[in-house]
Write an enzyme that holds these catalytic residues in place. Sequence first.
Site, PDB file in Angstrom:
ATOM      1  CG  PHE A 152      -1.936  -1.108   1.190  1.00 34.02           C
ATOM      2  CD1 PHE A 152      -3.150  -0.962   0.524  1.00 34.02           C
ATOM      3  CD2 PHE A 152      -1.657  -2.327   1.785  1.00 34.02           C
ATOM      4  CE1 PHE A 152      -4.066  -2.004   0.468  1.00 34.02           C
ATOM      5  CE2 PHE A 152      -2.569  -3.377   1.733  1.00 34.02           C
ATOM      6  CZ  PHE A 152      -3.781  -3.215   1.081  1.00 34.02           C
ATOM      7  CB  ALA A 255     -10.633  19.564  -6.327  1.00 39.16           C
ATOM      8  CB  CYS A 263      -1.453   2.338  -8.211  1.00 40.34           C
ATOM      9  SG  CYS A 263       0.147   1.611  -7.839  1.00 40.34           S
TER      10      CYS A 263
HETATM   11  P1  NAD Z   1       7.996  -1.335 -11.798  1.00 37.91           P
HETATM   12  O1  NAD Z   1       7.623  -1.406 -13.213  1.00 37.91           O
HETATM   13  O2  NAD Z   1       8.626  -0.087 -11.252  1.00 37.91           O
HETATM   14  O3  NAD Z   1       9.007  -2.540 -11.443  1.00 37.91           O
HETATM   15  C1  NAD Z   1       8.825  -3.856 -11.861  1.00 37.91           C
HETATM   16  C2  NAD Z   1      10.222  -4.480 -12.000  1.00 37.91           C
HETATM   17  O4  NAD Z   1      10.076  -5.886 -12.203  1.00 37.91           O
HETATM   18  C3  NAD Z   1      10.997  -3.949 -13.203  1.00 37.91           C
HETATM   19  O5  NAD Z   1      12.256  -3.466 -12.766  1.00 37.91           O
HETATM   20  C4  NAD Z   1      11.154  -5.192 -14.110  1.00 37.91           C
HETATM   21  O6  NAD Z   1      12.366  -5.188 -14.832  1.00 37.91           O
HETATM   22  C5  NAD Z   1      11.100  -6.285 -13.085  1.00 37.91           C
HETATM   23  N1  NAD Z   1      10.775  -7.630 -13.621  1.00 37.91           N
HETATM   24  C6  NAD Z   1       9.815  -7.981 -14.501  1.00 37.91           C
HETATM   25  N2  NAD Z   1       9.828  -9.320 -14.707  1.00 37.91           N
HETATM   26  C7  NAD Z   1      10.817  -9.822 -13.926  1.00 37.91           C
HETATM   27  C8  NAD Z   1      11.320 -11.126 -13.684  1.00 37.91           C
HETATM   28  N3  NAD Z   1      10.803 -12.208 -14.292  1.00 37.91           N
HETATM   29  N4  NAD Z   1      12.329 -11.274 -12.830  1.00 37.91           N
HETATM   30  C9  NAD Z   1      12.878 -10.218 -12.204  1.00 37.91           C
HETATM   31  N5  NAD Z   1      12.443  -8.952 -12.379  1.00 37.91           N
HETATM   32  C10 NAD Z   1      11.430  -8.760 -13.234  1.00 37.91           C
HETATM   33  O7  NAD Z   1       6.679  -1.693 -10.981  1.00 37.91           O
HETATM   34  P2  NAD Z   1       6.219  -1.151  -9.542  1.00 37.91           P
HETATM   35  O8  NAD Z   1       5.688   0.226  -9.638  1.00 37.91           O
HETATM   36  O9  NAD Z   1       7.279  -1.457  -8.538  1.00 37.91           O
HETATM   37  O10 NAD Z   1       4.976  -2.116  -9.285  1.00 37.91           O
HETATM   38  C11 NAD Z   1       5.138  -3.480  -8.981  1.00 37.91           C
HETATM   39  C12 NAD Z   1       3.820  -4.014  -8.485  1.00 37.91           C
HETATM   40  O11 NAD Z   1       3.453  -3.380  -7.256  1.00 37.91           O
HETATM   41  C13 NAD Z   1       2.639  -3.766  -9.434  1.00 37.91           C
HETATM   42  O12 NAD Z   1       1.769  -4.851  -9.382  1.00 37.91           O
HETATM   43  C14 NAD Z   1       1.981  -2.533  -8.847  1.00 37.91           C
HETATM   44  O13 NAD Z   1       0.616  -2.468  -9.153  1.00 37.91           O
HETATM   45  C15 NAD Z   1       2.176  -2.766  -7.368  1.00 37.91           C
HETATM   46  N6  NAD Z   1       2.170  -1.552  -6.555  1.00 37.91           N
HETATM   47  C16 NAD Z   1       2.817  -0.437  -7.001  1.00 37.91           C
HETATM   48  C17 NAD Z   1       2.834   0.702  -6.198  1.00 37.91           C
HETATM   49  C18 NAD Z   1       3.528   1.952  -6.665  1.00 37.91           C
HETATM   50  O14 NAD Z   1       3.321   2.993  -6.060  1.00 37.91           O
HETATM   51  N7  NAD Z   1       4.346   1.908  -7.696  1.00 37.91           N
HETATM   52  C19 NAD Z   1       2.189   0.700  -4.947  1.00 37.91           C
HETATM   53  C20 NAD Z   1       1.559  -0.463  -4.521  1.00 37.91           C
HETATM   54  C21 NAD Z   1       1.554  -1.589  -5.337  1.00 37.91           C
END
Ligand code: NAD
Length: 438
Positions: A152, A255, A263
């Site tokens: 979160f 707003a 997300c």
């Molecule tokens: P991101 O795109 O910044 O990072 C994902 C990383 O995973 C990338 O560096 C990519 O190279 C790597 N990756 C992909 N396939 C891989 C594999 N097979 N092995 C190793 N590495 C691999 O994504 P993020 O923003 O960190 O989001 C990740 C998840 O967390 C998503 O599901 C997102 O919805 C969730 N999330 C994100 C946030 C946010 O604020 N960014 C907050 C809560 C939840």
Amino acid sequence: MRITMIGTGYVGLVSGVCFSEFGFDVTCVDIDAEKIERLNRMEVPIFEPGLDDLIERNYADKRLTFTTDFDSAVGQADVVFIAVGTPSRRGDGEADLTYVYEAARRLAHAMKPGTVVVIKSTVVVGTCRKVAEIIAAERPGLDFSIASNPEFLREGSAIEDFMRPDRVVVGVVDTRGEEALRRLYRPLFLRETPIVVTTLENAELIKYASNAFLAMKITFINEVADLCEKVGGDVQKVASAIGLDKRIGSKFLHAGPGYGGSCFPKDTTALAATARKYDTALRLVETTIEVNDARKRAMAERVLNALGADPAGKTVGILGIAFKPNTDDVRDAPSLVIVPALQAAGVRVRAHDPEAQEQAAPLLPGVEWCDAPYDVANGADVLAVLTEWNVYRGLSPRALAERMRGRTVVDMRNIWPAEEIAEAGLTHVGIGRAPTRG
Ligand code: NAD
């Protein structure tokens, strides 16, 4: 307990680093070799306040390592987190789970018996069980546990959010998974953080329902803002009084130009798609998505209207491109809709962002990038604030007015007192209140 974090993006990197700060040995693995090389040189690939210090400290203390060697990273772990991206699938808006399933297939062959596999990525209901099925199919008979631990944290305050969450949600199928996660989050017990232990399905749903609710709350106040503009109200006064009601709360009642980021847009779309699949239309969520998309376009119209009858050839200065302050993330930012709409009308766009320029530049061709906020105002017919970076709050209205050719400021975040802008001879067009003419 040794942890391996698969995916070193905003969530994986922050979570991995914070777990190492809690004293655990953490290996962060990514398929992006450049990202890992940079991290091993102590260059942080994302902008997140405080992250660089934590990385340096824990790396120096040898609790934190970065690698592309997936198999050995997974093979030595007691707990493996999957924190890869789950973007929107083109066409139908469902979550693209390719990266999650690919990681599951690979880790199945590398993990040791007894490993707890935790899905941290935001995944639609049913995915964690599917991951367990994939692992079981790839390595029949292997003993492992599956768990869900949605994240979160918010970009821009990610470390604080990870270290002081309102709650930790854990979906489990057995005591081994539950005990492992309780142990990992034990440092938070001192702060009496509630740990919600539930089923995999509930944990998956909690994440989506939370984000959809917050997106709805923002969209609600944005619509109230539109009404305020028509009837002589002031949305900031209205929102702060609404927020005093404890049943409502004051957060997410600001707003603005519509929610963006990595997300809310994709998660609302994925939740709506899941609901349709199960024949249970989530009409409030569907409407939220529609209203928010329309709002970004309406914001571009607002700027075009401020330019007058013939916007072609005029110049708009934009302050802030990231979807919110304190991040370099531009995914689904309102700027990605507003800037191209202005350019399509023949407008020249000059822009500044303290951190997001590198990420935004390839997505926004034709923008003239400025190194300093004041430079954006040079020759601008209209100045528009899209992101409420603190560094913009203290800009001198007079200094802006001297540089501008036109006389209108469109303040989509209501960061400036309208009267001060008007005193400098500029018209302040805010959100949810009548313009204040200078
Ligand atoms: P991101 O795109 O910044 O990072 C994902 C990383 O995973 C990338 O560096 C990519 O190279 C790597 N990756 C992909 N396939 C891989 C594999 N097979 N092995 C190793 N590495 C691999 O994504 P993020 O923003 O960190 O989001 C990740 C998840 O967390 C998503 O599901 C997102 O919805 C969730 N999330 C994100 C946030 C946010 O604020 N960014 C907050 C809560 C939840």
